[in-house]
Design a protein around this motif. Structure first.
Motif, PDB file in Angstrom:
ATOM      1  N   ASP A 165       0.748  -1.362  -0.023  1.00 39.42           N
ATOM      2  CA  ASP A 165      -0.045   0.113  -0.070  1.00 39.42           C
ATOM      3  C   ASP A 165       1.109   1.459   0.030  1.00 39.42           C
ATOM      4  N   TRP A 166       1.864   1.244   0.704  1.00 41.59           N
ATOM      5  CA  TRP A 166       2.736   2.342   0.835  1.00 41.59           C
ATOM      6  C   TRP A 166       3.575   2.513  -0.512  1.00 41.59           C
ATOM      7  N   SER A 167       3.831   1.468  -1.257  1.00 33.69           N
ATOM      8  CA  SER A 167       4.661   1.457  -2.327  1.00 33.69           C
ATOM      9  C   SER A 167       3.787   2.036  -3.521  1.00 33.69           C
ATOM     10  N   ILE A 168       2.336   1.723  -3.647  1.00 33.01           N
ATOM     11  CA  ILE A 168       1.504   2.300  -4.434  1.00 33.01           C
ATOM     12  C   ILE A 168       1.196   3.581  -4.184  1.00 33.01           C
ATOM     13  N   GLU A 169       1.143   3.856  -3.012  1.00 30.97           N
ATOM     14  CA  GLU A 169       0.761   5.690  -2.867  1.00 30.97           C
ATOM     15  C   GLU A 169       1.840   6.196  -2.902  1.00 30.97           C
ATOM     16  N   ARG A 170       3.005   5.849  -2.584  1.00 28.87           N
ATOM     17  CA  ARG A 170       4.406   6.553  -2.967  1.00 28.87           C
ATOM     18  C   ARG A 170       4.875   6.697  -4.264  1.00 28.87           C
ATOM     19  N   ARG A 171       4.924   5.428  -4.685  1.00 33.41           N
ATOM     20  CA  ARG A 171       5.838   5.104  -6.115  1.00 33.41           C
ATOM     21  C   ARG A 171       4.781   4.971  -7.079  1.00 33.41           C
ATOM     22  N   GLY A 172       3.534   4.655  -7.068  1.00 34.24           N
ATOM     23  CA  GLY A 172       2.528   4.599  -7.919  1.00 34.24           C
ATOM     24  C   GLY A 172       2.847   3.072  -8.507  1.00 34.24           C
ATOM     25  N   GLU A 173       3.249   2.168  -7.800  1.00 35.01           N
ATOM     26  CA  GLU A 173       3.515   0.456  -8.329  1.00 35.01           C
ATOM     27  C   GLU A 173       3.774  -0.191  -7.091  1.00 35.01           C
ATOM     28  N   PRO A 174       3.239  -1.503  -7.238  1.00 34.17           N
ATOM     29  CA  PRO A 174       3.533  -2.251  -5.954  1.00 34.17           C
ATOM     30  C   PRO A 174       5.091  -2.804  -6.178  1.00 34.17           C
ATOM     31  N   VAL A 175       5.710  -3.310  -5.081  1.00 33.79           N
ATOM     32  CA  VAL A 175       6.875  -3.802  -5.267  1.00 33.79           C
ATOM     33  C   VAL A 175       6.952  -5.485  -5.519  1.00 33.79           C
ATOM     34  N   ASP A 176       7.629  -5.752  -6.581  1.00 32.89           N
ATOM     35  CA  ASP A 176       7.689  -7.271  -7.098  1.00 32.89           C
ATOM     36  C   ASP A 176       8.799  -7.904  -6.216  1.00 32.89           C
ATOM     37  N   LEU A 177       8.326  -8.321  -5.204  1.00 31.54           N
ATOM     38  CA  LEU A 177       9.134  -9.064  -4.319  1.00 31.54           C
ATOM     39  C   LEU A 177       9.852 -10.356  -5.030  1.00 31.54           C
ATOM     40  N   GLU A 178       9.343 -10.739  -5.973  1.00 33.80           N
ATOM     41  CA  GLU A 178       9.943 -11.996  -6.566  1.00 33.80           C
ATOM     42  C   GLU A 178      11.299 -11.714  -7.333  1.00 33.80           C
ATOM     43  N   ALA A 179      11.071 -10.480  -7.731  1.00 32.59           N
ATOM     44  CA  ALA A 179      12.443 -10.186  -8.646  1.00 32.59           C
ATOM     45  C   ALA A 179      13.297  -9.013  -8.314  1.00 32.59           C
ATOM     46  N   ILE A 180      12.814  -8.339  -7.469  1.00 34.74           N
ATOM     47  CA  ILE A 180      13.515  -6.888  -6.840  1.00 34.74           C
ATOM     48  C   ILE A 180      15.037  -7.484  -6.387  1.00 34.74           C
ATOM     49  N   SER A 181      15.833  -6.719  -6.713  1.00 36.91           N
ATOM     50  CA  SER A 181      17.103  -6.992  -6.196  1.00 36.91           C
ATOM     51  C   SER A 181      17.470  -6.501  -4.780  1.00 36.91           C
ATOM     52  N   PRO A 182      18.303  -7.163  -3.919  1.00 34.50           N
ATOM     53  CA  PRO A 182      18.554  -6.893  -2.493  1.00 34.50           C
ATOM     54  C   PRO A 182      18.787  -5.266  -2.374  1.00 34.50           C
ATOM     55  N   SER A 183      19.704  -4.749  -3.058  1.00 41.68           N
ATOM     56  CA  SER A 183      20.020  -3.330  -3.000  1.00 41.68           C
ATOM     57  C   SER A 183      18.832  -2.591  -3.517  1.00 41.68           C
ATOM     58  N   ASP A 194      17.525 -12.242   3.619  1.00 36.88           N
ATOM     59  CA  ASP A 194      17.274 -12.226   4.851  1.00 36.88           C
ATOM     60  C   ASP A 194      17.351 -10.795   5.319  1.00 36.88           C
ATOM     61  N   ILE A 195      16.074  -9.982   5.336  1.00 38.84           N
ATOM     62  CA  ILE A 195      16.468  -8.302   5.764  1.00 38.84           C
ATOM     63  C   ILE A 195      16.559  -8.155   7.245  1.00 38.84           C
ATOM     64  N   VAL A 196      16.346  -9.254   8.029  1.00 44.46           N
ATOM     65  CA  VAL A 196      16.566  -9.033   9.336  1.00 44.46           C
ATOM     66  C   VAL A 196      18.027  -9.353   9.638  1.00 44.46           C
ATOM     67  N   LYS A 197      18.666 -10.489   9.056  1.00 44.14           N
ATOM     68  CA  LYS A 197      19.956 -10.668   9.427  1.00 44.14           C
ATOM     69  C   LYS A 197      21.190 -10.261   8.604  1.00 44.14           C
ATOM     70  N   ASP A 198      20.969 -10.134   7.188  1.00 43.67           N
ATOM     71  CA  ASP A 198      21.714  -9.832   6.334  1.00 43.67           C
ATOM     72  C   ASP A 198      22.571  -8.428   6.552  1.00 43.67           C
ATOM     73  N   LYS A 199      23.839  -8.482   6.529  1.00 45.43           N
ATOM     74  CA  LYS A 199      24.386  -7.094   6.691  1.00 45.43           C
ATOM     75  C   LYS A 199      24.018  -6.011   5.767  1.00 45.43           C
ATOM     76  N   ASP A 200      23.608  -6.279   4.492  1.00 48.58           N
ATOM     77  CA  ASP A 200      22.990  -5.398   3.832  1.00 48.58           C
ATOM     78  C   ASP A 200      21.769  -4.410   3.972  1.00 48.58           C
ATOM     79  N   PHE A 201      21.232  -5.111   4.745  1.00 45.45           N
ATOM     80  CA  PHE A 201      19.918  -4.739   5.466  1.00 45.45           C
ATOM     81  C   PHE A 201      19.934  -3.550   6.711  1.00 45.45           C
TER      82      PHE A 201
END
Length: 146
Positions: free
Chosen positions: A74-92, A137-144
């Motif tokens: 919902d946030w993504s649609i409101e702010r960006r105009g499109e949903p987030v594709d969790l299946e294809a989005i890169s970690p960065s 893993d957005i909880v444990k990975d250092k990148d997040f």
């Protein structure tokens, strides 16, 4: 003290029998037909594996996961105009969106959500990524880490 002839008599009587000299057990530990045919381990179908994968979370956890992902989408649609594709989005890319999402601190009845709610939202998104079999893993990975 023992003399050498006495020692020889003792060692002859203490010889270890060869494995072939041992009596055969009446019933083997694993039936021979199992070893020959390879039926010891059951074959699992894809449906059985999928059912086990789905059963790892309680219905309440699944409901919470759906709630958290809906909030993020919902946030993504409101702010960006499109949903987030969790299946294809890169970690960065996901990290960048999550930083913006956490900075936005979604509102509930005009008040900011408490940070514990943000942790629950993060956990929900993380579970969704695991459900999609993404190796993120957005909880444990250092990148997040923010």
């Amino acid at each position: 003290m023992l003399c050498s002839s006495q020692l020889e008599d003792i060692t002859e009587n203490l010889s270890i029998p060869a494995l072939s000299d041992l009596p055969k057990p009446e019933t083997p530990a694993i039936p021979l037909n199992v070893l020959k045919t390879g039926n010891r381990f059951k074959e699992s179908t894809d449906d059985e594996v999928n059912r086990l994968f789905e059963a790892r979370q309680t219905p309440g956890t699944k409901k919470n996961t759906n709630w958290g992902c809906k909030m993020f989408q919902d946030w993504s649609i409101e702010r960006r105009g499109e949903p987030v594709d969790l299946e294809a989005i890169s970690p960065s890319q996901l990290n960048g969106l999550l930083e913006k999402y956490c900075e936005a601190r979604p509102l509930k009845d005009g008040e900011l959500y408490h940070k514990n709610i943000l942790k629950k939202l993060r956990g929900a998104i993380n579970r969704k990524l695991a459900d999609l079999k993404r190796n993120i893993d957005i909880v444990k990975d250092k990148d997040f880490y923010i």
